[in-house]
Design an enzyme around this catalytic site. Structure first.
Site: not given
Ligand code: HSE
Length: 307
Positions: A128, A181
């Site tokens: 991530e 994101t």
């Protein structure tokens, strides 16, 4: 040579009131990954089907996550990773998380299960970090643990699994525009007023209570976001209209899935969920934006072994 084939699920992070700390696991949307041992002592991304993503191990979230677990194990075992990407990158339903969590799950299995599912979370978070610049756990935790996950703290990392009311269904609309994101985090304000914070932690606390008591109505009323949604929703075409349609058709609550552009509607039971899904479809098909729609149960188990 050992080999494992898995289904690595999509996830809905934030769930409105729990930015970076809350997420849940979907059941029928996810990637297929095949991981096999090799004898060259390297992690290699050997095939990616369905998306144009980096094949270089150090630039691929699955590669980085797999490297992370192996380096903690001080192992030189190599693995070949094949990914059939069914979750589109930049969709807001945990595409990078599925790849990262899937890689660490599979490597852990093939290494004889040295870590528990909870202990795998930090390795998946490395993926991530590569994808968005931030090692958030609200997608990888529910992908690995299933159901609903709450990140109680990041330092030290403490993740709590929450109960899943069985009748919950999730409708996800993915307008086919990509929002990274990294970008949708960069537009967020870094400070929050006390007034908004009070509303937010009131809703988050109530939502946790509602999961334990299976109070669907309270669960729905708690799906509110005072902080992130007002900023991010401007990136999502027809967000306000969609929210209204979901409410009119009986959804418990509606919000942005992760960092968007996907949006989610939580519903009680299949009948309401089908109605919400078809009304969203009806509305969106008259707009000039391609989209995908999913209807899923909450997946209580997370990643599944296929063979
Ligand atoms: N909590 C993260 C964010 C989730 O909203 O940026 C990204 O899927």
């Amino acid at each position: 040579m050992g080999q494992i084939k898995i289904f690595s699920p999509a996830t809905v992070a934030n769930l409105s009131c729990g930015f970076d700390v809350l997420g849940c696991c979907l059941d029928n949307v996810g990637d297929i990954m095949t991981i096999r041992e090799n004898d060259v002592q390297e992690i290699r991304i050997t095939k990616i089907i369905g998306q144009n993503l980096p094949m270089e191990t150090g630039k691929n979230v699955a590669g980085v996550a797999a490297k992370s677990i192996l380096s903690t194990l001080k192992s030189s075992q190599g693995f070949d990773i094949e990914i059939e990407k069914k979750i589109k990158a930049g969709s807001g339903i945990g595409s990078s998380a599925a790849s990262a969590a899937g890689a660490v799950f599979a490597v852990n299995k093939l290494m004889g299960d040295p870590f528990t599912a909870s202990q795998l979370i930090p390795f998946a978070m490395e993926g991530e970090k590569l994808a968005s610049g931030n090692a958030h756990a609200d997608n990888v935790a529910p992908a690995l643990l299933g159901g609903f996950s709450l990140v109680k703290s990041y330092e030290p990392l403490e993740v709590i699994s929450l109960p899943t009311p069985e009748e919950l269904r999730v409708v996800v609309l993915h307008p086919l525009i990509e929002i990274k994101t990294r970008d949708s985090r960069s537009i967020l304000r870094q400070s929050v007023s006390l007034e908004k914070a009070i509303k937010q932690w009131g809703n988050l606390g109530a939502l946790i209570s509602a999961l334990y008591t299976r109070d669907y109505e309270l669960f729905g009323r708690s799906l509110q976001d005072e902080i992130v949604e007002p900023v991010r929703s401007i990136l999502i075409p027809y967000f306000d209209e969609l929210k209204k349609i979901a409410a009119e058709n009986g959804a418990l609550g509606f919000g942005i899935s992760g960092s968007g552009p996907s949006v989610y509607a939580m519903c009680r039971g299949d009948e309401v969920a089908e109605k919400v899904k078809s009304s969203i479809k009806e509305f969106y098909k008259s707009k000039a934006i391609d989209f995908e729609l999913h209807l899923s149960e909450i997946n209580p188990h997370g990643i599944k072994i296929l063979s």
